[in-house]
Motif scaffolding. Structure first.
Motif, PDB file in Angstrom:
ATOM      1  N   LEU A  96      44.613  50.687  37.544  1.00 39.58           N
ATOM      2  CA  LEU A  96      43.602  49.428  37.071  1.00 39.58           C
ATOM      3  C   LEU A  96      42.032  49.793  37.575  1.00 39.58           C
ATOM      4  N   PHE A  97      41.635  50.703  36.867  1.00 40.94           N
ATOM      5  CA  PHE A  97      40.106  51.012  36.941  1.00 40.94           C
ATOM      6  C   PHE A  97      39.310  50.024  36.469  1.00 40.94           C
ATOM      7  N   GLU A  98      39.415  48.620  36.692  1.00 40.09           N
ATOM      8  CA  GLU A  98      38.784  47.695  35.843  1.00 40.09           C
ATOM      9  C   GLU A  98      37.933  46.732  37.070  1.00 40.09           C
ATOM     10  N   ALA A  99      36.783  46.294  36.757  1.00 34.88           N
ATOM     11  CA  ALA A  99      36.014  45.773  37.819  1.00 34.88           C
ATOM     12  C   ALA A  99      36.531  44.490  38.247  1.00 34.88           C
ATOM     13  N   SER A 100      37.354  43.655  37.715  1.00 32.04           N
ATOM     14  CA  SER A 100      38.090  42.563  38.246  1.00 32.04           C
ATOM     15  C   SER A 100      38.951  42.734  39.417  1.00 32.04           C
ATOM     16  N   PHE A 101      39.609  44.001  38.880  1.00 34.64           N
ATOM     17  CA  PHE A 101      40.524  44.537  40.221  1.00 34.64           C
ATOM     18  C   PHE A 101      40.039  45.299  41.318  1.00 34.64           C
ATOM     19  N   THR A 102      38.903  46.118  40.908  1.00 33.91           N
ATOM     20  CA  THR A 102      38.246  46.995  42.179  1.00 33.91           C
ATOM     21  C   THR A 102      37.428  45.817  42.987  1.00 33.91           C
ATOM     22  N   ASN A 103      36.712  44.983  42.296  1.00 34.62           N
ATOM     23  CA  ASN A 103      35.956  44.219  43.064  1.00 34.62           C
ATOM     24  C   ASN A 103      36.813  43.303  44.110  1.00 34.62           C
ATOM     25  N   GLU A 104      37.896  42.992  43.734  1.00 35.26           N
ATOM     26  CA  GLU A 104      38.765  42.115  44.669  1.00 35.26           C
ATOM     27  C   GLU A 104      39.280  43.092  45.846  1.00 35.26           C
ATOM     28  N   LEU A 105      39.609  44.287  45.339  1.00 32.09           N
ATOM     29  CA  LEU A 105      39.969  45.320  46.665  1.00 32.09           C
ATOM     30  C   LEU A 105      38.751  45.602  47.542  1.00 32.09           C
ATOM     31  N   ILE A 106      37.443  45.632  46.835  1.00 30.32           N
ATOM     32  CA  ILE A 106      36.095  46.140  47.659  1.00 30.32           C
ATOM     33  C   ILE A 106      36.058  44.739  48.714  1.00 30.32           C
ATOM     34  N   ALA A 107      36.475  43.489  48.254  1.00 31.90           N
ATOM     35  CA  ALA A 107      36.220  42.294  48.951  1.00 31.90           C
ATOM     36  C   ALA A 107      37.257  42.308  50.149  1.00 31.90           C
ATOM     37  N   LEU A 108      38.392  42.707  49.846  1.00 30.00           N
ATOM     38  CA  LEU A 108      39.575  42.663  50.805  1.00 30.00           C
ATOM     39  C   LEU A 108      39.196  43.712  51.912  1.00 30.00           C
ATOM     40  N   GLY A 109      38.491  44.913  51.543  1.00 29.12           N
ATOM     41  CA  GLY A 109      38.181  45.898  52.593  1.00 29.12           C
ATOM     42  C   GLY A 109      37.174  45.410  53.321  1.00 29.12           C
ATOM     43  N   GLN A 110      36.178  44.757  52.882  1.00 27.01           N
ATOM     44  CA  GLN A 110      35.203  44.173  53.684  1.00 27.01           C
ATOM     45  C   GLN A 110      35.660  43.147  54.573  1.00 27.01           C
ATOM     46  N   ARG A 111      36.488  42.150  54.271  1.00 26.93           N
ATOM     47  CA  ARG A 111      36.945  41.099  55.359  1.00 26.93           C
ATOM     48  C   ARG A 111      37.874  41.935  56.205  1.00 26.93           C
ATOM     49  N   ASP A 112      38.883  42.857  55.908  1.00 31.16           N
ATOM     50  CA  ASP A 112      39.585  43.440  56.804  1.00 31.16           C
ATOM     51  C   ASP A 112      38.735  44.161  58.030  1.00 31.16           C
ATOM     52  N   THR A 113      37.550  44.926  57.456  1.00 33.81           N
ATOM     53  CA  THR A 113      36.999  45.656  58.486  1.00 33.81           C
ATOM     54  C   THR A 113      35.998  44.544  59.504  1.00 33.81           C
TER      55      THR A 113
END
Length: 394
Positions: free
Chosen positions: A360-377
């Protein structure tokens, strides 16, 4: 900054499109360190190791080791605007030439004699990834960073289909002796695009890549295969503490099974296999490092000095949410030809979303994962600050 005796390592694991999570973690980390007084350009990692898609992120960071903030911004720019056709052929003709033929041969190969001489090599054609890598990477800048001491070493891993070994290719300006263990070894080499293509060649999905090793050509695939010790390269290269960014929840337990359990689809089986490849080795290696640290902590100084083992401080950041479930919400963002092909093996169903999550190299998916990584950190801010400590200029 670390002294010459103490180096901090970064390990970025595999996971295809799931590696977007790493970018969110790195972005939050850069902001946390900036607020703590670290200069924006300062590279907190002297040793950077990556596997699969993590190898691509690792090399992109290493190429900009002289400006960590720039490296993170570059990755954010790529991952937040991703389209599948930047990684693999997602048009109808491309899918027919690779995926449709591959699935047909897989199912009816004994009937399709015309393809025996020239069979398709993989489910997807990742030729577009070559162009993206040439745009993303600045390998001469990597050489400069190693030469001036901004970076101590870069390592990427791949698995040889030909020889059966798991190999770590590393590049370092200082002499680092190669290491060898059962079915795994290290090779000093000039890291190039071919190493990243090999390391990120998810089995069956992307084609194997030829690399010359010990005077012969061998075909390599994803470095997460047979990777029993993901943390090992950073330790061998001299890291005394290591930040590990995973692509799945450590020790995660599957949700409750449906009341009417269905026979698993091909996508469900493939997703389960890939999760085992990408996640299980990291969990086991973290447990191994923790056991060694505990053992060393009860020994006297004299006893520790007689051993080759040394304590390693490890901080692990992994997703707090199940990425499979996130992927199931974004499957429809895949290009239609890819969606149709994956639907034929059940990857567009919720139970087959694990397989889709790697593609799923699509922005809708990758942006949600980026946001999750930011929150977790951000939730681990205190642990991050304790791990890195106060900035100390050379």
């Amino acid at each position: 900054m670390e002294t010459m005796d103490k180096k901090t390592g970064l390990i970025l694991t595999g996971g295809g499109a799931r590696a977007a999570y790493q970018v969110g973690v790195l972005n939050a980390l850069s902001l946390i360190l900036l607020e703590a007084g670290w200069p924006a350009h300062c590279n907190p990692f002297q040793i950077i190791c990556g596997t699969s898609a993590g190898a691509i992120n690792a090399t992109a960071l290493a190429c900009r080791a002289d400006d960590f903030g720039e490296g993170v911004r570059e990755l954010m720019g790529v991952w937040s605007h991703f389209k599948a056709d930047q990684v693999y052929r997602a048009d109808s003709l491309g899918v027919i030439r690779s995926g449709a033929r591959w699935l047909s041969l897989f199912s009816f190969g004994w009937l399709l004699r015309k393809w025996h001489a020239n069979p398709p090599n993989s489910l997807l054609d990742n030729t577009p990834l070559v162009t993206m890598l040439h745009r993303l990477l600045d390998l001469p800048r990597l050489d400069d960073a190693l030469a001036n001491g901004t970076l101590h070493a870069l390592a990427v891993t791949a698995s040889s289909y030909s020889g059966g070994q798991h190999l770590t290719f590393y590049q370092s300006s200082q002499k680092v002796e190669p290491w060898q263990r059962t079915q795994r070894a290290a090779v000093r080499d000039q890291i190039g695009v071919e190493h990243l293509l090999a390391s990120s060649a998810i089995p069956f999905i992307f084609p194997a890549i030829p690399i010359f090793y010990e005077g012969r050509r061998e075909y390599f695939g994803d470095g997460s295969m047979r990777q029993v010790a993901p943390i090992s390269p950073a330790i061998h290269l001299g890291a005394s503490k290591i930040l590990v960014i995973g692509s799945g929840r450590i020790g995660d337990r599957a949700g409750p099974a449906n009341a009417q359990t269905q026979y698993p689809s091909l996508a469900q089986v493939a997703g389960h296999a890939l999760s085992s490849i990408f996640l299980d080795g990291l969990s086991a290696d973290i447990e191994r490092v923790n056991r060694i640290n505990q053992t060393l902590s009860i020994l006297t100084t004299e006893q520790r000095e007689k051993m080759s083992l040394r304590p390693v401080d490890v901080l692990v950041v992994t997703p707090s949410e199940r990425i499979d479930e996130i992927a199931s919400r974004h499957v429809n963002s895949l290009p239609r030809p890819v969606r149709v092909m994956l639907g034929g093996i059940g990857a567009t169903e919720a139970r087959g979303a694990a397989l889709a999550s790697y593609l799923l190299f699509e922005a809708s998916f990758t942006n949600e994962l980026i946001a999750l990584g930011q929150r977790d950190t951000e939730a681990m801010r205190d642990e991050v600050l304790a791990f890195f400590g106060q900035y100390q200029p050379l």
